[in-house]
Design an enzyme around this catalytic site. Structure first.
Site, PDB file in Angstrom:
ATOM      1  N   ASN A   1     -16.021   6.155  -5.229  1.00  0.00           N
ATOM      2  CA  ASN A   1     -15.903   5.120  -6.257  1.00  0.00           C
ATOM      3  C   ASN A   1     -16.645   3.851  -5.835  1.00  0.00           C
ATOM      4  O   ASN A   1     -17.506   3.335  -6.558  1.00  0.00           O
ATOM      5  CB  ASN A   1     -14.403   4.862  -6.479  1.00  0.00           C
ATOM      6  CG  ASN A   1     -14.126   3.728  -7.433  1.00  0.00           C
ATOM      7  OD1 ASN A   1     -14.645   2.631  -7.274  1.00  0.00           O
ATOM      8  ND2 ASN A   1     -13.305   3.982  -8.426  1.00  0.00           N
TER       9      ASN A   1
ATOM     10  N   LYS B   1       0.855  -1.185   0.000  1.00  0.00           N
ATOM     11  CA  LYS B   1       0.000   0.000   0.000  1.00  0.00           C
ATOM     12  C   LYS B   1       0.884   1.226   0.000  1.00  0.00           C
ATOM     13  O   LYS B   1       2.062   1.169   0.389  1.00  0.00           O
ATOM     14  CB  LYS B   1      -0.894   0.023   1.244  1.00  0.00           C
ATOM     15  CG  LYS B   1      -2.172   0.813   1.055  1.00  0.00           C
ATOM     16  CD  LYS B   1      -3.218   0.042   0.252  1.00  0.00           C
ATOM     17  CE  LYS B   1      -4.485   0.825   0.081  1.00  0.00           C
ATOM     18  NZ  LYS B   1      -5.567  -0.015  -0.466  1.00  0.00           N
TER      19      LYS B   1
HETATM   20  P1  NAD Z   1     -13.255   7.530  -2.804  1.00  0.00           P
HETATM   21  O1  NAD Z   1     -12.227   8.551  -2.528  1.00  0.00           O
HETATM   22  O2  NAD Z   1     -13.748   7.365  -4.184  1.00  0.00           O
HETATM   23  O3  NAD Z   1     -14.543   7.786  -1.862  1.00  0.00           O
HETATM   24  C1  NAD Z   1     -14.465   7.949  -0.477  1.00  0.00           C
HETATM   25  C2  NAD Z   1     -15.842   8.432  -0.029  1.00  0.00           C
HETATM   26  O4  NAD Z   1     -15.896   8.418   1.387  1.00  0.00           O
HETATM   27  C3  NAD Z   1     -16.166   9.863  -0.470  1.00  0.00           C
HETATM   28  O5  NAD Z   1     -17.520   9.914  -0.876  1.00  0.00           O
HETATM   29  C4  NAD Z   1     -15.995  10.669   0.804  1.00  0.00           C
HETATM   30  O6  NAD Z   1     -16.779  11.844   0.813  1.00  0.00           O
HETATM   31  C5  NAD Z   1     -16.478   9.651   1.810  1.00  0.00           C
HETATM   32  N1  NAD Z   1     -16.078   9.902   3.181  1.00  0.00           N
HETATM   33  C6  NAD Z   1     -14.871  10.291   3.663  1.00  0.00           C
HETATM   34  N2  NAD Z   1     -14.949  10.407   5.006  1.00  0.00           N
HETATM   35  C7  NAD Z   1     -16.212  10.067   5.367  1.00  0.00           C
HETATM   36  C8  NAD Z   1     -16.912   9.988   6.587  1.00  0.00           C
HETATM   37  N3  NAD Z   1     -16.304  10.249   7.739  1.00  0.00           N
HETATM   38  N4  NAD Z   1     -18.203   9.596   6.573  1.00  0.00           N
HETATM   39  C9  NAD Z   1     -18.823   9.317   5.409  1.00  0.00           C
HETATM   40  N5  NAD Z   1     -18.216   9.378   4.233  1.00  0.00           N
HETATM   41  C10 NAD Z   1     -16.937   9.750   4.205  1.00  0.00           C
HETATM   42  O7  NAD Z   1     -12.662   6.168  -2.212  1.00  0.00           O
HETATM   43  P2  NAD Z   1     -13.032   4.678  -2.621  1.00  0.00           P
HETATM   44  O8  NAD Z   1     -12.077   4.253  -3.668  1.00  0.00           O
HETATM   45  O9  NAD Z   1     -14.497   4.568  -2.862  1.00  0.00           O
HETATM   46  O10 NAD Z   1     -12.615   3.902  -1.293  1.00  0.00           O
HETATM   47  C11 NAD Z   1     -13.510   3.784  -0.185  1.00  0.00           C
HETATM   48  C12 NAD Z   1     -13.065   2.619   0.679  1.00  0.00           C
HETATM   49  O11 NAD Z   1     -13.055   1.439  -0.126  1.00  0.00           O
HETATM   50  C13 NAD Z   1     -11.658   2.736   1.270  1.00  0.00           C
HETATM   51  O12 NAD Z   1     -11.615   2.107   2.525  1.00  0.00           O
HETATM   52  C14 NAD Z   1     -10.821   1.974   0.285  1.00  0.00           C
HETATM   53  O13 NAD Z   1      -9.603   1.509   0.868  1.00  0.00           O
HETATM   54  C15 NAD Z   1     -11.775   0.855  -0.050  1.00  0.00           C
HETATM   55  N6  NAD Z   1     -11.453   0.173  -1.287  1.00  0.00           N
HETATM   56  C16 NAD Z   1     -11.443   0.838  -2.476  1.00  0.00           C
HETATM   57  C17 NAD Z   1     -11.099   0.137  -3.626  1.00  0.00           C
HETATM   58  C18 NAD Z   1     -11.096   0.795  -4.979  1.00  0.00           C
HETATM   59  O14 NAD Z   1     -10.853   0.088  -5.958  1.00  0.00           O
HETATM   60  N7  NAD Z   1     -11.396   2.055  -5.107  1.00  0.00           N
HETATM   61  C19 NAD Z   1     -10.778  -1.211  -3.563  1.00  0.00           C
HETATM   62  C20 NAD Z   1     -10.831  -1.866  -2.330  1.00  0.00           C
HETATM   63  C21 NAD Z   1     -11.164  -1.146  -1.208  1.00  0.00           C
END
Ligand code: NAD
Length: 432
Positions: free
Chosen positions: A219, A104
């Site tokens: 996302n 990471k």
């Molecule tokens: P992103 O940046 O696209 O979205 C994050 C979202 O969380 C945003 O809408 C933001 O406003 C919201 N957010 C932030 N703090 C918050 C809070 N306190 N309460 C409510 N909402 C809040 O990120 P993502 O890629 O969607 O990732 C989200 C989670 O999924 C993370 O834990 C990430 O590690 C995990 N994840 C993502 C992927 C990927 O492919 N994108 C893969 C596996 C895991």
């Protein structure tokens, strides 16, 4: 929870080790990261001033293959967080039987404060700083919180400039025009959807009688909310960093998504607006969303959202962890006692890294797949591993999280033993 996220994450390993018969050497090996890098990244800002940003990359374990894991841009990024996320990636890749270890990366900043050109300079500077630590056969970054295909494209381009050869397989989650895979943008949510559908069919629950709340509308969160909504589930609440909205009769997720997208500034990479600004819904706090009386709660934002402070108020029957590490280990134990089922991150959100693997395979073979092929292969993998973990959970009468770790540990333990004993008497080189 202990102050250290990594100490908390390690408790999952300790718990699962009670149910496997891997060697002591293999267990000891998995308690420490292979290599950690901290870098300072100088960036010339638009106003001519210089800012230095702190960046990290941790390669946790590469026994099963090159390491793989996203890069996060967030004010809370620290070595402790990056190491924990790299640890989870190691187990996630093993759960899905991908030929990868876990890694990471991250940079400590609020990316919404930077212009697009400042972000590009920062992203390229990060790659300059970690170029000797990554590579298509060594360590392959991908998107995570507040990073996206555009940023992955800059990173791949910068690495290619440094190496003087186009190297698409060094980064996944790229734009399609730069060697990205169809289906990568929706893969995390699509994979989670396959897991939820498999489990709901086991517990005989129909979509139309199932209410859902989703924390995080990025996302992963926005896409899973939309997929579930389209499949007939009643998504009653969603939230982002600025707040949450609730509607008892169910939200129009496609409309909320469209609204958020339309608020993206021309120069900015991130949405300026929030889900709360849609008039017709009741606005609630992020804390209230987590404690709603729903069937399914999906944390899809950040880690440690369900913890000792709020776990007693959780009313959902099933929690599917789309975010990494959203439930602390102390909260986990209390949820188990209360009969609330938690489906773990290392299975539920593994669709992202699975399609990243498909992207890497396509980059290396030069043969690109259709969306149908990508999603078909993703479904097969997600359903197969969900079934195996479910069977372990039933057989050993342990929670799904412990079962997922047991499943991963069996594969990791076998791989570590197969490598022999060289690592234990010759200092291994860090990079490969
Ligand atoms: P992103 O940046 O696209 O979205 C994050 C979202 O969380 C945003 O809408 C933001 O406003 C919201 N957010 C932030 N703090 C918050 C809070 N306190 N309460 C409510 N909402 C809040 O990120 P993502 O890629 O969607 O990732 C989200 C989670 O999924 C993370 O834990 C990430 O590690 C995990 N994840 C993502 C992927 C990927 O492919 N994108 C893969 C596996 C895991």
């Amino acid at each position: 929870m202990s102050d250290s996220l990594f100490a908390d994450a390690s408790q999952r390993l300790e718990q699962a080790l009670k149910f496997v018969s891997i060697s002591d050497d293999a267990a000891e090996h998995l308690k420490y990261p292979k290599a950690s890098l901290a870098v300072s990244i100088p960036v010339r800002m638009d106003d001519g001033t210089l800012r230095i940003f702190q960046g990290y990359r941790v390669r946790y374990d590469d026994t099963r293959g090159p390491t793989k894991g996203g890069v996060r841009y967030h004010p809370n990024v620290s070595m402790d967080e990056v190491q924990s996320l790299a640890f989870w990636m190691t187990f996630k890749c093993a759960v899905l039987n991908l030929p990868f270890g876990g890694a990471k990366g991250g940079i400590t900043l609020n990316p919404k404060e930077l212009s697009k050109m400042e972000l590009e300079r920062l992203s390229r500077g990060y790659v300059d700083a970690i170029a000797d630590f990554i590579g298509p056969d060594v360590d392959i970054p991908a998107p995570d919180v507040y990073t996206n295909p555009m940023i992955m494209g800059w990173m791949m381009d910068q690495y290619s400039i440094i190496r003087r050869q186009i190297t698409p397989a060094v980064v996944t989650g790229k734009p399609l025009t730069m060697g990205g895979s169809l289906g990568r943008d929706t893969a995390t949510a699509t994979g989670a959807f396959f897991v939820i559908e498999s489990i709901m069919s086991k517990v005989d629950r129909l979509p139309q009688e199932t209410t859902v709340a989703v924390q995080g509308f990025g996302n992963a969160g926005a896409e899973i909310a939309e997929l579930l909504s389209k499949a007939g589930y009643k998504v009653v609440a969603v939230s982002d960093s600025q707040g949450a909205v609730y509607s008892k009769k169910g939200l129009d997720i496609a409309k909320i998504r469209q609204y958020k997208l339309s608020s993206k500034g021309i120069k900015a990479l991130y949405c300026q607006d929030t889900v709360c600004h849609i008039d017709e819904h009741e606005v609630i706090s992020n804390e209230e969303l987590l404690t709603l009386d729903v069937d399914i709660l999906i944390p899809a934002a950040l880690e440690n959202q369900i913890n000792e402070a709020n776990v007693k108020d959780i009313k959902a029957k099933y929690i599917f962890e789309v975010a990494n590490g959203p439930v602390s280990s102390a909260a986990d134990r209390i949820l188990e006692e209360r009969g609330i089922y938690v489906f773990p991150d290392i299975l539920v959100n593994a669709g992202g890294v699975t399609v990243s693997y498909f992207e890497w395979v396509q980059n290396r073979s030069g043969l690109y797949w259709t969306l149908k092929e990508v999603n078909q292969r993703l479904m097969e993998k997600m359903v197969e591993e969900t079934e195996k973990i479910w069977a372990i959970s039933q057989e050993l009468a342990i929670p799904m999280r412990t079962a997922a770790y047991v499943h991963a540990l069996n594969r990791l333990g076998e791989a570590i033993n197969a490598k022999g004993t060289r690592d234990y008497y010759i200092n291994g080189r860090v990079y490969a």
